[in-house]
Each structure stands twice: as C-alpha cells, then as structure tokens.
Design an enzyme around this catalytic site. Structure first.
Site, PDB file in Angstrom:
ATOM      1  N   ASP A  29       0.856  -1.184   0.000  1.00 37.88           N
ATOM      2  CA  ASP A  29       0.000   0.000   0.000  1.00 37.88           C
ATOM      3  C   ASP A  29       0.903   1.249   0.000  1.00 37.88           C
ATOM      4  OD1 ASP A  29      -1.613   2.148   0.596  1.00 37.88           O
ATOM      5  OD2 ASP A  29      -2.613   1.208   2.329  1.00 37.88           O
ATOM      6  N   GLU A  79      30.367   6.523   5.282  1.00 37.23           N
ATOM      7  CA  GLU A  79      30.438   5.078   5.500  1.00 37.23           C
ATOM      8  C   GLU A  79      30.317   4.376   4.150  1.00 37.23           C
ATOM      9  OE1 GLU A  79      26.824   3.326   7.273  1.00 37.23           O
ATOM     10  OE2 GLU A  79      26.265   5.392   7.711  1.00 37.23           O
ATOM     11  N   CYS A 111      26.302   6.945  10.484  1.00 31.55           N
ATOM     12  CA  CYS A 111      25.740   8.267  10.160  1.00 31.55           C
ATOM     13  C   CYS A 111      26.228   9.354  11.109  1.00 31.55           C
ATOM     14  CB  CYS A 111      24.219   8.237  10.240  1.00 31.55           C
ATOM     15  SG  CYS A 111      23.497   7.043   9.142  1.00 31.55           S
ATOM     16  N   TYR A 143      20.399  -0.822   0.647  1.00 27.39           N
ATOM     17  CA  TYR A 143      19.997  -1.996   1.429  1.00 27.39           C
ATOM     18  C   TYR A 143      19.749  -3.201   0.528  1.00 27.39           C
ATOM     19  CZ  TYR A 143      19.364   1.145   5.380  1.00 27.39           C
ATOM     20  OH  TYR A 143      19.583   2.049   6.383  1.00 27.39           O
ATOM     21  N   THR A 152      14.059   2.979   2.419  1.00 26.94           N
ATOM     22  CA  THR A 152      14.843   3.987   3.153  1.00 26.94           C
ATOM     23  C   THR A 152      16.222   4.226   2.524  1.00 26.94           C
ATOM     24  OG1 THR A 152      15.702   2.367   4.762  1.00 26.94           O
ATOM     25  CG2 THR A 152      13.650   3.452   5.326  1.00 26.94           C
ATOM     26  N   SER A 201      16.957  -1.053  15.393  1.00 29.10           N
ATOM     27  CA  SER A 201      17.706   0.191  15.153  1.00 29.10           C
ATOM     28  C   SER A 201      16.843   1.415  15.483  1.00 29.10           C
ATOM     29  CB  SER A 201      18.220   0.251  13.707  1.00 29.10           C
ATOM     30  OG  SER A 201      17.170   0.483  12.789  1.00 29.10           O
ATOM     31  N   HIS A 233      18.732  13.520  12.858  1.00 26.06           N
ATOM     32  CA  HIS A 233      19.181  12.604  11.807  1.00 26.06           C
ATOM     33  C   HIS A 233      17.919  11.918  11.273  1.00 26.06           C
ATOM     34  CE1 HIS A 233      20.850   9.316   9.626  1.00 26.06           C
ATOM     35  NE2 HIS A 233      20.444   8.409  10.504  1.00 26.06           N
ATOM     36  N   LYS A 242       8.895  10.207  15.399  1.00 21.44           N
ATOM     37  CA  LYS A 242       8.849   9.312  16.572  1.00 21.44           C
ATOM     38  C   LYS A 242       9.748   9.835  17.688  1.00 21.44           C
ATOM     39  CE  LYS A 242       8.274   4.936  14.060  1.00 21.44           C
ATOM     40  NZ  LYS A 242       7.623   3.842  14.761  1.00 21.44           N
ATOM     41  N   ASN A 275      17.629   8.609   2.681  1.00 21.19           N
ATOM     42  CA  ASN A 275      18.711   8.645   3.671  1.00 21.19           C
ATOM     43  C   ASN A 275      20.023   9.037   2.996  1.00 21.19           C
ATOM     44  OD1 ASN A 275      20.185   8.381   6.004  1.00 21.19           O
ATOM     45  ND2 ASN A 275      19.599   6.253   6.415  1.00 21.19           N
ATOM     46  N   SER A 307      24.480   4.305  13.658  1.00 21.06           N
ATOM     47  CA  SER A 307      24.343   2.936  14.149  1.00 21.06           C
ATOM     48  C   SER A 307      25.680   2.413  14.635  1.00 21.06           C
ATOM     49  CB  SER A 307      23.805   2.045  13.030  1.00 21.06           C
ATOM     50  OG  SER A 307      22.446   2.319  12.842  1.00 21.06           O
TER      51      SER A 307
HETATM   52  P1  HMG Z   1       9.051  -2.458   7.868  1.00 26.49           P
HETATM   53  O1  HMG Z   1       9.018  -3.745   8.590  1.00 26.49           O
HETATM   54  O2  HMG Z   1       8.970  -2.509   6.399  1.00 26.49           O
HETATM   55  O3  HMG Z   1       7.919  -1.485   8.253  1.00 26.49           O
HETATM   56  O4  HMG Z   1      10.397  -1.708   8.319  1.00 26.49           O
HETATM   57  P2  HMG Z   1       6.749  -1.585   9.373  1.00 26.49           P
HETATM   58  O5  HMG Z   1       5.905  -2.775   9.153  1.00 26.49           O
HETATM   59  O6  HMG Z   1       7.342  -1.382  10.731  1.00 26.49           O
HETATM   60  O7  HMG Z   1       5.945  -0.280   8.952  1.00 26.49           O
HETATM   61  C1  HMG Z   1       6.511   0.968   9.014  1.00 26.49           C
HETATM   62  C2  HMG Z   1       5.443   1.952   9.461  1.00 26.49           C
HETATM   63  O8  HMG Z   1       4.456   2.033   8.435  1.00 26.49           O
HETATM   64  C3  HMG Z   1       4.706   1.535  10.727  1.00 26.49           C
HETATM   65  O9  HMG Z   1       4.464   2.729  11.442  1.00 26.49           O
HETATM   66  C4  HMG Z   1       3.402   0.980  10.191  1.00 26.49           C
HETATM   67  O10 HMG Z   1       2.333   1.069  11.113  1.00 26.49           O
HETATM   68  C5  HMG Z   1       3.169   1.913   9.012  1.00 26.49           C
HETATM   69  P3  HMG Z   1       5.008   2.876  12.947  1.00 26.49           P
HETATM   70  O11 HMG Z   1       4.348   1.819  13.743  1.00 26.49           O
HETATM   71  O12 HMG Z   1       6.493   2.613  12.880  1.00 26.49           O
HETATM   72  O13 HMG Z   1       4.653   4.267  13.324  1.00 26.49           O
HETATM   73  N1  HMG Z   1       2.250   1.383   7.988  1.00 26.49           N
HETATM   74  C6  HMG Z   1       1.326   2.135   7.367  1.00 26.49           C
HETATM   75  N2  HMG Z   1       0.978   3.435   7.486  1.00 26.49           N
HETATM   76  C7  HMG Z   1      -0.024   3.924   6.688  1.00 26.49           C
HETATM   77  N3  HMG Z   1      -0.686   3.133   5.795  1.00 26.49           N
HETATM   78  C8  HMG Z   1      -0.384   1.824   5.644  1.00 26.49           C
HETATM   79  C9  HMG Z   1       0.654   1.275   6.453  1.00 26.49           C
HETATM   80  N4  HMG Z   1       1.220   0.050   6.562  1.00 26.49           N
HETATM   81  C10 HMG Z   1       2.190   0.135   7.506  1.00 26.49           C
HETATM   82  N5  HMG Z   1      -1.048   1.076   4.760  1.00 26.49           N
HETATM   83  C11 HMG Z   1      12.075  -0.089   8.722  1.00 26.49           C
HETATM   84  C12 HMG Z   1      10.595  -0.317   8.434  1.00 26.49           C
HETATM   85  C13 HMG Z   1      12.314   1.400   8.919  1.00 26.49           C
HETATM   86  C14 HMG Z   1      12.465  -0.840  10.001  1.00 26.49           C
HETATM   87  C15 HMG Z   1      12.900  -0.619   7.511  1.00 26.49           C
HETATM   88  O14 HMG Z   1      12.605   0.141   6.365  1.00 26.49           O
HETATM   89  C16 HMG Z   1      14.392  -0.611   7.752  1.00 26.49           C
HETATM   90  O15 HMG Z   1      14.959  -1.560   8.302  1.00 26.49           O
HETATM   91  N6  HMG Z   1      15.118   0.503   7.324  1.00 26.49           N
HETATM   92  C17 HMG Z   1      16.562   0.617   7.549  1.00 26.49           C
HETATM   93  C18 HMG Z   1      16.935   0.846   8.994  1.00 26.49           C
HETATM   94  C19 HMG Z   1      16.651   2.257   9.467  1.00 26.49           C
HETATM   95  O16 HMG Z   1      16.439   3.182   8.690  1.00 26.49           O
HETATM   96  N7  HMG Z   1      16.692   2.449  10.803  1.00 26.49           N
HETATM   97  C20 HMG Z   1      16.509   3.757  11.386  1.00 26.49           C
HETATM   98  C21 HMG Z   1      17.185   3.917  12.739  1.00 26.49           C
HETATM   99  S1  HMG Z   1      18.919   3.485  12.652  1.00 26.49           S
HETATM  100  C22 HMG Z   1      19.628   4.882  11.898  1.00 26.49           C
HETATM  101  O17 HMG Z   1      19.041   5.917  11.807  1.00 26.49           O
HETATM  102  C23 HMG Z   1      21.009   4.710  11.359  1.00 26.49           C
HETATM  103  C24 HMG Z   1      21.088   4.555   9.861  1.00 26.49           C
HETATM  104  O18 HMG Z   1      20.863   5.817   9.233  1.00 26.49           O
HETATM  105  C25 HMG Z   1      22.434   3.972   9.444  1.00 26.49           C
HETATM  106  C26 HMG Z   1      23.709   4.602   9.960  1.00 26.49           C
HETATM  107  O19 HMG Z   1      23.830   5.085  11.073  1.00 26.49           O
HETATM  108  O20 HMG Z   1      24.682   4.530   9.204  1.00 26.49           O
HETATM  109  C27 HMG Z   1      20.037   3.617   9.315  1.00 26.49           C
END
Ligand code: HMG
Length: 389
Positions: A29, A79, A111, A143, A152, A201, A233, A242, A275, A307
């Site tokens: 969706d 990185e 990051c 990714y 992302t 994360s 960030h 959040k 990102n 991270s």
């Molecule tokens: P996921 O499993 O695809 O997503 O992973 P989900 O099932 O958790 O859904 C995401 C959100 O969408 C949820 O909202 C759902 O409810 C919502 P939340 O509960 O989180 O508020 N959702 C909807 N909303 C509206 N309509 C719909 C619908 N369906 C679902 N129909 C995840 C998401 C971000 C975990 C994944 O994409 C991922 O692993 N990304 C990479 C990791 C990342 O970005 N982590 C961030 C923190 S770590 C960081 O910032 C460091 C980093 O930049 C790296 C570095 O430091 O070098 C990553």
C-alpha cells in the site's frame, strides 16, 4: 569567540524514484511508504556518481575564492568509502583544485561521522581562528532490491564550512556524546549493502536521543522551551516524528506546537531524497532553515545518530542573515531538475554500481549532467572527471 557553521551546501544525483511507483511494484500500500515511513521520493545513484563526485558538487556550491584560501583542512565523513586506505578527501580536494597546503582526511562512525567531523573542525578552528575547515558528509544508502530497507535508501552530500564568527549557526557548549557497542546496522568489508536489524535500530535511536537529551538538560538547565526547533538525523522522516514524540508525549502547549511544526519543515527535503547517512541531519537542518522562519539568536537543537551506535545532542544559535548561507534556491533547482526513473530503470541503475570490481571499466559520463563524474576504473584506480558544462 563564536565558532560554528558558516555555510551549508547540498548535492544529490540527477535521478529519483517515486515511492508510489516502488510501492506498486512491491505490492505494498503506497501509504505505508508515504505516511508510515514518511518518504515520497528517493535519490537513485548512477554508476558515474559516488561520495567524491557528490561531495565536490556540494562543496563547490558554497566555496568562495576567499574560503578556498583560508581552508586548512578537508574532512570527508562517510560510511560509503571508495578505498580502504586512501581518503576520499584527497580526490575531492583534487577535483576542487584546492591548493596543496591543505590537510585531507576521512572519518567513519556510520551516520554519526558528520557530527564527529563538525566537532573536530571546531577544535581546529579554535586553535587557528583565521582558518576554515570544510566538512563533507557524503553517502550512498543501499539496502538491496526487495528488502524492507529498500524504501529507506537514498544518497547525496552536504558540505559544511566551519569557521570563526560564522554566518549561519554558532555552535554552543556543551555537546553530549553517547556510545555503546550495538549491532543494529553494519556493513562488513566484503558487502556493498548494509545489514540491519531494522526495528531494533529504530528503538536504539530513540533510546540514544532520550539519553543525550536528558543529560543535556541536566548539564544546562535548559528545557524544550529554550529551543526554536530541533533537527534530527532522518534515515526516513517518520523517525524524527517518533523521536520528537518520545519527549513531547501528549503535550500540546505553545512549545510543543512550535517544535512539531518546525519538525515538518525540517523533513521536507529529506522526504524527497531519502537517507544520506552522514549528511541526513545536515540536510534536515538545511530544510528547516529554508522552509521555516526564525529570528537571529534563536536556538536550534541537533540530534545526530549513527548505528553501531553513537548519538550526540548539541545546539547552536542562529546568526543574522543566516538564510543567505543555506542556498535554498540552488537546492530547489537541483531537486526540480531531476529525472524520474521507472522501477525497472532504477533496478538497472542499482545493479550497475561498480562495487568491488577490479576490471577496467569505462562509464558513460555523457549521460550524467553533473559537473563531476566517475569516468571508470583503469588499472584498479578510479578515474574522476571534471566536465566542462
Ligand atoms: P518495515 O518492517 O517494512 O515497516 O520496516 P513496518 O511494518 O514497521 O511499517 C513501518 C510503518 O508504516 C509503521 O508505522 C506501520 O504502522 C506503518 P510505525 O508503527 O512505525 O509508526 N504502515 C502504514 N501506514 C499507513 N498506511 C499503511 C501502512 N502500513 C504500515 N497502509 C524499517 C521499516 C524502517 C524498520 C525498515 O525500512 C528498515 O529496516 N530501514 C533501515 C533501517 C533504518 O532506517 N533504521 C533507522 C534507525 S537506525 C539509523 O538511523 C542509522 C542509519 O541511518 C544507518 C547509519 O547510522 O549509518 C540507518
């Protein structure tokens, strides 16, 4: 003496993917991506662009002849390194045709490294206030196709000029850093895509924000009321929403309304690019300063997260006429001029990245409108090109 951010520049590639198209292709969706993740588009990186070319383009946007003469140091925070030994900053310095009496070095901690570089630059400027330091935070967030992290992805570079008596943001003390050995996201040396424990994360990010913010309050006696805005960030824009919610909770007073509204302004550019890893916080700062209105002397908070994991909360005071040093119009033009790719074209470009190849390779630089491009590999050396456009 004030020390801080004098100018901010930004560059991303000439291509993007519309995330509604990606959602359709992945049978998801679209609102999950647009609302749940909070991203509309993501930058797609052609093989002719990398941290060096994007970093050079971002730096060129801000450097005057006087800045070039005053530069003591170029730090590339990344990185997405292109060599395990040689610093990307040397290639950038060469492309920018800076004089040879400049220190060039690369920094890494996911990051967070952009902020580490900013703090190191403050130290250098405090020792030599007549000199400036160029920090480039550049990355390619990868990714993999059909992974949960795919939505992302993104990429680009932010150039941050650090000086005494800065035009934009005077950085204050204290700065609260916090680190722990955590496996939330990493990329082994043999891998071109990150490994990630996604949900974990996001939880660690919030915990680190709360820990640094709590300590900042204890040390300074300041509260949220003392901030015009907080820039985060932003690995994806919902992450900032959040994090702010974690400290505001259900407050709906003037401070809470102001911080929420300014957060939306700080998310606008990141929503279009994805990102940038090291550069994401500073792109969000650019977004905030180009889309919201502030008075000089107002305080902006900055939360940096990398991270592995490391977090830092610090703040800065806006300077008079700060807007002239963010180059909002140039950035809007870069984004408006991008070409939209189909999902098939994006997947092809994703797979065309040079990665770890040793083979001599010639790339089609003519199809890339960017001024700086990677022309290929010859005898295991990367060949960069400054195009005359
Ligand atoms: P996921 O499993 O695809 O997503 O992973 P989900 O099932 O958790 O859904 C995401 C959100 O969408 C949820 O909202 C759902 O409810 C919502 P939340 O509960 O989180 O508020 N959702 C909807 N909303 C509206 N309509 C719909 C619908 N369906 C679902 N129909 C995840 C998401 C971000 C975990 C994944 O994409 C991922 O692993 N990304 C990479 C990791 C990342 O970005 N982590 C961030 C923190 S770590 C960081 O910032 C460091 C980093 O930049 C790296 C570095 O430091 O070098 C990553």
């Amino acid at each position: 003496m004030k020390i801080g951010i004098d100018k901010l520049g930004f560059y991303t590639t000439p291509y993007y993917l519309d995330l509604t198209d990606l959602a359709q292709a992945r049978n998801v969706d679209p609102n999950k991506y647009l609302i749940g993740i909070g991203q509309s588009k993501q930058a797609v990186i052609p093989p002719t662009q990398d941290i060096v070319t994007m970093g050079a383009s971002a730096a060129e946007q801000i450097l005057s002849a006087e800045d070039r003469n005053q530069l003591s140091t170029v730090i590339v925070a990344t990185e997405s390194g292109i060599d395990n030994s040689k610093a990307a900053a040397i290639y950038v310095k060469h492309l920018l045709q800076l004089n040879d009496f400049v220190r060039t070095v690369e920094m890494k901690e996911a990051c967070y490294a952009g902020t580490a570089a900013v703090q190191a630059a403050r130290g250098l400027v405090s020792l030599h206030p007549d000199e400036k330091v160029l920090v480039i935070a550049a990355d390619v967030a990868r990714y993999g196709l059909n992974t949960s992290g795919e939505v992302t992805q993104g990429g680009g570079a932010v150039a941050i000029l650090i000086s005494a008596e800065p035009h934009l943001l005077a950085i204050e003390d204290p700065s609260i850093s916090y680190s722990q050995d955590i496996m939330d996201f990493w990329r082994p040396l043999y891998a071109s895509e990150a490994l990630v424990d996604g949900k974990y994360s996001t939880n660690v990010y919030i915990d680190f924000f709360k820990a640094t913010w709590q300590r900042y309050q204890e040390k300074t006696g300041r509260t949220l009321d003392d901030f015009a805005a907080i820039a985060f960030h932003l690995p994806f824009t919902k992450m900032g929403t959040k994090a702010l919610a974690a400290v505001l909770q259900d407050r709906d007073d003037e401070t809470a309304t102001r911080l929420r509204s300014n957060l939306t302004q700080s998310q606008k550019l990141n929503r279009e690019v994805g990102n940038l890893y090291t550069g994401s916080l500073y792109l969000s700062l650019i977004s905030l300063l180009t889309h919201a209105d502030f008075e000089a002397e107002q305080r902006i908070g900055l939360f940096s997260y990398g991270s592995g994991a490391e977090g830092e909360f610090y703040a800065g005071i806006l300077q008079p006429n700060y807007r002239q040093y963010v180059y909002g119009d140039a950035i809007e033009t870069i984004l408006a001029d991008r070409t939209k790719l189909t999902v098939t074209a994006y997947e092809k470009m994703f797979n065309e990245q040079l990665g770890f190849t040793k083979k001599d390779t010639q790339l089609d630089v003519a199809s890339d409108p960017s001024k700086y491009a990677l022309a290929g590999i010859k005898d295991q050396q990367r060949i960069y090109q400054l195009k005359n456009n």
